[in-house]
Design an enzyme around this catalytic site. Structure first.
Site, mmCIF file in Angstrom:
data_model
loop_
_atom_site.group_PDB
_atom_site.id
_atom_site.type_symbol
_atom_site.label_atom_id
_atom_site.label_comp_id
_atom_site.label_asym_id
_atom_site.label_seq_id
_atom_site.Cartn_x
_atom_site.Cartn_y
_atom_site.Cartn_z
ATOM 1 C CD GLU A 110 -3.416 -22.977 24.288
ATOM 2 O OE1 GLU A 110 -2.802 -22.059 24.859
ATOM 3 O OE2 GLU A 110 -4.492 -22.799 23.678
ATOM 4 C CD GLU B 51 -2.149 -18.293 20.326
ATOM 5 O OE1 GLU B 51 -1.905 -19.499 20.522
ATOM 6 O OE2 GLU B 51 -3.179 -17.732 20.741
ATOM 7 C CG HIS C 128 -2.482 -18.585 25.097
ATOM 8 N ND1 HIS C 128 -3.683 -19.170 25.423
ATOM 9 C CD2 HIS C 128 -2.334 -17.537 25.945
ATOM 10 C CE1 HIS C 128 -4.242 -18.494 26.413
ATOM 11 N NE2 HIS C 128 -3.447 -17.491 26.752
ATOM 12 C CG HIS D 47 -6.537 -21.788 26.293
ATOM 13 N ND1 HIS D 47 -6.337 -20.924 25.252
ATOM 14 C CD2 HIS D 47 -7.759 -21.489 26.826
ATOM 15 C CE1 HIS D 47 -7.404 -20.123 25.140
ATOM 16 N NE2 HIS D 47 -8.268 -20.446 26.088
HETATM 17 ZN ZN LIG Z 1 -4.557 -20.651 24.242
#
Ligand SMILES: [Zn+2]
Length: 415
Positions: A175, A372, A296, A172
């Site tokens: 990020e 995350e 992420h 992504h």
């Molecule tokens: Zn992500």
């Protein structure tokens, strides 16, 4: 030939667009109570005016960005429904202007610092320099992007055919802490004098890819800071969510066929060169991968497969136990708390077609996790300078402990 010339013209031509500015865009941290989440899910699925920085499903908070024009609508809606919220950033552009973007000087490994963000080409130049500096580092090409860029990484290997630890980030685009963290871990594996880190570097073949979505990452640097997807044009829109495009329960939950959304799954599973070529590369080494880590942000979560079910798979309880212990190790240095669980349990949200689900389902890798990273909605994707290195350090602590815990549970012992 003409095609190549035209393509390179498009890639090299200076942009005619001005970089998008987020003046007076606002970041909200919404704290829904039981029963209020539906309202946010509705907004998420049917109102593309708002950019959700986290999935509405997570029990404790949802981060949403609004343009100045739409702030009143959002705030009225929240007030009317008695939903609690706070504004964590009143002017997103101000935070963007403060972002620590440093320059890497080719040939000077010391010019790479770990409290800053770097561009795709600088990360590539740094990896080239690492391969020149260390005899046991080799460049790898793990795939290619829609716009024809290589998906590049390195392999750290002190012997032939050891078991593999695979790290990747930057799927992504916005990020940015993800590539920064992957680069920090790489740096530690190559330079640390800590005996545990040195042993980890020696005992495994490390495959490391900091930026798996180079087109999107470049776009987020050059044109639109909040870009998430790849850069495929689809009608009037751009981009497929590469973490919804893998061929594992594709489009089953938490993804969309609407190309205007941030969770557009693409026209079909593996429709995108990024996921198709990376998965093909992974297949060639899949039987040797002992541990797969996908990076992420944000929310401080350690996720395990799968995104559409709470039914445990064979070694699910081991994976969660190992993960929880590793997150205990992560918390020691600065007190940062992570929640560990599968995607559904940890954030009460369904999302399929993601990387880690495919890795688990198709490659049968014993231990598969998605980090995350920081934070919990204060800065979100705009994690400031004074948190970049600490995020890297605590994550490195957890990776070392994860290997240790995995061995206690009988994993990662096969070399
Ligand atoms: Zn992500």
């Amino acid at each position: 030939m003409l095609k190549i010339v035209l393509l390179s013209f498009v890639l090299l031509a200076p942009s005619v667009l001005a970089k998008f500015r987020f003046d007076n865009y606002t970041l909200y941290k919404i704290l829904p109570k039981n029963g209020q989440i539906k309202l946010l899910q509705n907004l998420y699925e049917h109102d593309s005016r708002f950019d959700f920085w986290t999935n509405p499903g997570r029990a404790d908070f949802v981060s949403v960005m609004s343009s100045p024009e739409n702030k009143a609508h959002l705030e009225n809606l929240l007030h009317k429904n008695n939903v609690q919220f706070e504004i964590t950033m009143g002017n997103i552009q101000e935070a963007i202007d403060k972002e620590p973007i440093k320059r890497y000087t080719r040939g000077n490994l010391r010019s790479m610092q770990f409290d800053a963000y770097y561009t795709n080409s600088e990360i590539n130049a740094w990896m080239d320099d690492l391969a020149r500096e260390y005899s046991f580092v080799t460049p790898i090409i793990a795939g290619r992007s829609f716009e024809g860029r290589q998906i590049r990484g390195i392999k750290i290997s002190h012997g032939s055919r050891r078991k593999i630890i695979f790290l990747e980030g930057g799927l992504h685009a916005r990020e940015w802490i993800s590539p920064a963290t992957v680069c920090y871990i790489t740096h530690q594996l190559l330079t640390s004098r800590d005996p545990e880190i040195m042993a980890a570097a020696r005992d495994f073949d490390w495959y490391i890819i900091p930026v798996t979505n180079p087109d999107g990452y470049i776009w987020s640097h050059d044109e639109f800071r909040m870009w998430r997807k790849n850069r495929r044009p689809v009608g009037q829109h751009f981009g497929v969510d590469l973490n919804r495009n893998w061929n594992s329960n594709w489009l089953v939950a938490g993804s969309s066929i609407d190309p205007s959304t941030e969770i557009y799954a693409g026209p079909g599973p593996f429709s995108e060169p990024e996921t198709r070529t990376l998965s093909a590369y992974l297949r060639t080494i899949g039987d040797r991968i002992d541990l797969y880590l996908s990076f992420h942000s944000f929310g401080q979560l350690l996720l395990v497969p799968f995104g559409n079910s709470t039914a445990p798979y064979a070694n699910y309880h081991d994976a969660v136990n190992i993960g929880r212990r590793a997150m205990g190790a992560l918390s020691v240095r600065f007190g940062t708390q992570y929640v560990t669980g599968n995607i559904v349990e940890a954030i009460n949200y369904y999302g399929t077609g993601g990387t880690i689900d495919w890795i688990k389902e198709h490659l049968k890798v014993p231990l598969v996790y998605c980090y995350e990273s920081r934070d919990r909605g204060q800065y979100g994707f705009l994690l400031p300078s004074d948190q970049i290195l600490p995020n890297g350090q605590e994550t490195m602590d957890s990776v070392v402990d994860m290997i240790h815990q995995a061995r206690r549970f009988g994993y990662m012992t096969g070399n």
